[in-house]
Scaffold this motif. Structure first.
Motif, PDB file in Angstrom:
ATOM      1  N   GLU A  23       0.849  -1.202   0.000  1.00  0.00           N
ATOM      2  CA  GLU A  23       0.000   0.000   0.000  1.00  0.00           C
ATOM      3  C   GLU A  23       0.880   1.247   0.000  1.00  0.00           C
ATOM      4  O   GLU A  23       1.760   1.391   0.842  1.00  0.00           O
ATOM      5  CB  GLU A  23      -0.906  -0.010   1.228  1.00  0.00           C
ATOM      6  CG  GLU A  23      -1.810   1.198   1.367  1.00  0.00           C
ATOM      7  CD  GLU A  23      -2.666   1.138   2.634  1.00  0.00           C
ATOM      8  OE1 GLU A  23      -3.413   2.101   2.872  1.00  0.00           O
ATOM      9  OE2 GLU A  23      -2.561   0.137   3.383  1.00  0.00           O
TER      10      GLU A  23
ATOM     11  N   GLN B  64       0.527   5.104   0.504  1.00  0.00           N
ATOM     12  CA  GLN B  64      -0.407   6.111   1.001  1.00  0.00           C
ATOM     13  C   GLN B  64      -0.050   7.508   0.469  1.00  0.00           C
ATOM     14  O   GLN B  64       0.939   7.680  -0.237  1.00  0.00           O
ATOM     15  CB  GLN B  64      -0.364   6.138   2.531  1.00  0.00           C
ATOM     16  CG  GLN B  64      -0.624   4.806   3.199  1.00  0.00           C
ATOM     17  CD  GLN B  64      -0.237   4.836   4.661  1.00  0.00           C
ATOM     18  OE1 GLN B  64       0.887   5.227   5.000  1.00  0.00           O
ATOM     19  NE2 GLN B  64      -1.140   4.432   5.530  1.00  0.00           N
TER      20      GLN B  64
ATOM     21  N   ALA C  99       0.676   9.998   5.641  1.00  0.00           N
ATOM     22  CA  ALA C  99       0.202   9.048   6.652  1.00  0.00           C
ATOM     23  C   ALA C  99      -0.455   9.708   7.851  1.00  0.00           C
ATOM     24  O   ALA C  99      -1.315   9.120   8.504  1.00  0.00           O
ATOM     25  CB  ALA C  99       1.357   8.165   7.116  1.00  0.00           C
TER      26      ALA C  99
ATOM     27  N   THR D 174      -6.047  10.024   4.917  1.00  0.00           N
ATOM     28  CA  THR D 174      -5.207   8.874   4.593  1.00  0.00           C
ATOM     29  C   THR D 174      -5.491   7.715   5.539  1.00  0.00           C
ATOM     30  O   THR D 174      -5.578   6.547   5.122  1.00  0.00           O
ATOM     31  CB  THR D 174      -3.718   9.256   4.664  1.00  0.00           C
ATOM     32  OG1 THR D 174      -3.444  10.248   3.678  1.00  0.00           O
ATOM     33  CG2 THR D 174      -2.820   8.048   4.415  1.00  0.00           C
TER      34      THR D 174
ATOM     35  N   THR E 283      -6.743   3.968   4.545  1.00  0.00           N
ATOM     36  CA  THR E 283      -6.015   2.781   4.990  1.00  0.00           C
ATOM     37  C   THR E 283      -6.925   1.836   5.772  1.00  0.00           C
ATOM     38  O   THR E 283      -6.875   0.610   5.586  1.00  0.00           O
ATOM     39  CB  THR E 283      -4.800   3.197   5.840  1.00  0.00           C
ATOM     40  OG1 THR E 283      -3.816   3.792   4.980  1.00  0.00           O
ATOM     41  CG2 THR E 283      -4.172   2.006   6.544  1.00  0.00           C
TER      42      THR E 283
ATOM     43  N   LYS F 149       3.355  -0.962   3.950  1.00  0.00           N
ATOM     44  CA  LYS F 149       2.797   0.304   3.477  1.00  0.00           C
ATOM     45  C   LYS F 149       3.761   1.438   3.787  1.00  0.00           C
ATOM     46  O   LYS F 149       4.517   1.393   4.753  1.00  0.00           O
ATOM     47  CB  LYS F 149       1.423   0.585   4.083  1.00  0.00           C
ATOM     48  CG  LYS F 149       1.346   0.653   5.592  1.00  0.00           C
ATOM     49  CD  LYS F 149      -0.079   1.019   6.012  1.00  0.00           C
ATOM     50  CE  LYS F 149      -0.250   1.010   7.523  1.00  0.00           C
ATOM     51  NZ  LYS F 149      -0.446  -0.346   8.047  1.00  0.00           N
TER      52      LYS F 149
ATOM     53  N   ASP G 120       4.077   6.007   3.001  1.00  0.00           N
ATOM     54  CA  ASP G 120       3.404   7.175   2.428  1.00  0.00           C
ATOM     55  C   ASP G 120       4.307   7.889   1.435  1.00  0.00           C
ATOM     56  O   ASP G 120       5.532   7.821   1.509  1.00  0.00           O
ATOM     57  CB  ASP G 120       2.894   8.130   3.502  1.00  0.00           C
ATOM     58  CG  ASP G 120       3.989   8.760   4.328  1.00  0.00           C
ATOM     59  OD1 ASP G 120       5.080   8.184   4.421  1.00  0.00           O
ATOM     60  OD2 ASP G 120       3.738   9.837   4.885  1.00  0.00           O
TER      61      ASP G 120
ATOM     62  N   HIS H 281      -2.800   5.235  -3.224  1.00  0.00           N
ATOM     63  CA  HIS H 281      -3.918   6.077  -2.831  1.00  0.00           C
ATOM     64  C   HIS H 281      -4.251   7.206  -3.800  1.00  0.00           C
ATOM     65  O   HIS H 281      -5.358   7.740  -3.757  1.00  0.00           O
ATOM     66  CB  HIS H 281      -3.629   6.731  -1.473  1.00  0.00           C
ATOM     67  CG  HIS H 281      -3.756   5.831  -0.301  1.00  0.00           C
ATOM     68  ND1 HIS H 281      -4.067   6.278   0.964  1.00  0.00           N
ATOM     69  CD2 HIS H 281      -3.598   4.487  -0.170  1.00  0.00           C
ATOM     70  CE1 HIS H 281      -4.092   5.265   1.811  1.00  0.00           C
ATOM     71  NE2 HIS H 281      -3.801   4.168   1.142  1.00  0.00           N
TER      72      HIS H 281
END
Length: 349
Positions: free
Chosen positions: A185, A187, A190, A195, A199, A216, A218, A246
């Motif tokens: 993932e 992002q 974060a 966000t 998530t 994950k 960001d 994202h």
């Protein structure tokens, strides 16, 4: 031109768009050229000319494709109505400058305000000032924490974005019989609540398939950081089954990193519904198979709602006499099968 926009254009051939402030004409205009769609005229009696209204508009600077589309959609919709005088202020990413700009609209005694704040918490007080001055505020996207600060909020469903992405990935992996998949993932920022909502929605949806996120990180909503983060994650995981990014703007950098690494063993889902993401999906030549919407067309809806509020009208399809206090747009999943239905709504990253 911001560094982000310049870099995006340099890397991927995109053009930069400069937005100007000032009152706009209400004469019919050509469709915007930046990927922001010309909203279709509505057919209800509410669209007949009514009391003249002055709509003040404030948003962050257009250093991001999604934000640029927000401003273009708002302006395009205002131009559809002969009874709207659209009064945007200079877009800015400086909190104090945005506060001053909104204060100038309050002093000008506009009939209604549409505000997408850089930070809802920090602009909450000036929105309260507008409300106390008798100017209703339509809060767009980033929400003011005090409900007294706005008349109506309209925005996307961040949690729903995660849910949509999670269900698409979960079903694809389940149908392929993949067990214990490596799911990555990427992002935006974060620490932002939006966000965190995305998530959580993603994790909750994956859980229904018995899956979870492996890693994950960001990427700050920028092309450059998206590229750097994707490169790092690709190096850390020799095999990946699925990736959710994202934000389609930062996704330009993510896709560039994937292509540079020559990786194609996984499926990728984007976020927001950009035009370039739709083209990738339609072409079917990359790992990007879907994107989940967080559409900047919400700005068009905000202008329509602001006009109705200022004219004392409700929404024609609802029984109630007044515009609702909040409207959350659904997050839809765009795939190769339905991309033609969404192409006109895409924005250029």
């Amino acid at each position: 031109m911001s560094e982000n926009v310049a870099r995006r254009g340099f890397l991927f051939g995109g053009g930069a768009v400069l937005l100007t402030a000032g009152c706009t004409s209400n004469e019919p205009a050509a469709a915007p050229t930046t990927g922001a769609p010309q909203p279709a005229p509505a057919a209800s009696g509410n669209d007949q000319p009514g009391t003249k209204v002055v709509i003040g508009f404030s948003a962050p600077a257009a250093d991001h494709g999604w934000i640029a589309a927000i401003a273009k959609n708002a302006e395009a919709t205002a131009k559809q109505y002969s009874d709207i005088e659209f009064r945007p202020v200079e877009p800015t990413n400086d909190i104090n400058q945005q506060i001053s700009a909104v204060e100038s609209l309050i002093a000008a005694k506009v009939n209604v305000l549409v505000v997408l704040p850089n930070d809802g918490q920090q602009l909450n007080q000036v929105a309260l000032q507008a409300t106390e001055a008798g100017i209703p505020v339509v809060n767009l996207d980033r929400i003011f924490p005090d409900k007294l600060a706005y008349r109506t909020w309209v925005g996307g469903d961040n949690y729903g974005m995660g849910v949509s992405a999670g269900h698409y990935i979960g079903k694809q992996l389940q149908d392929k019989g993949v067990s214990n998949p490596v799911i990555v993932e990427i992002q935006g920022v974060a620490t932002l609540p939006l966000t965190q909502d995305r998530t959580k929605g993603f994790a909750d949806a994956l859980k229904t398939y018995g899956f979870s996120v492996t890693a994950k990180q960001d990427a700050a909503f920028t092309v450059e950081t998206g590229n750097e983060v994707a490169t790092s994650l690709l190096q850390a995981h020799s095999k990946i089954d699925a990736l959710w990014n994202h934000d389609d703007d930062q996704g330009v950098g993510v896709l560039a990193a994937i292509k540079e690494a020559g990786r194609n063993e996984f499926i990728m889902v984007g976020g927001a519904g950009s035009a370039n993401a739709m083209r990738e999906i339609e072409a079917g030549t990359s790992v990007l198979k879907a994107t989940v919407t967080y559409s900047p067309t919400m700005a068009s809806s905000a202008i329509k709602l602001a006009r109705l509020i200022a004219q004392g009208k409700g929404m024609s399809d609802l029984v109630e006499n007044q515009v609702p206090q909040s409207i959350t747009l659904a997050s839809e999943t765009i795939t190769a099968e339905n991309v033609a239905n969404y192409r006109a709504l895409g924005f250029e990253s």
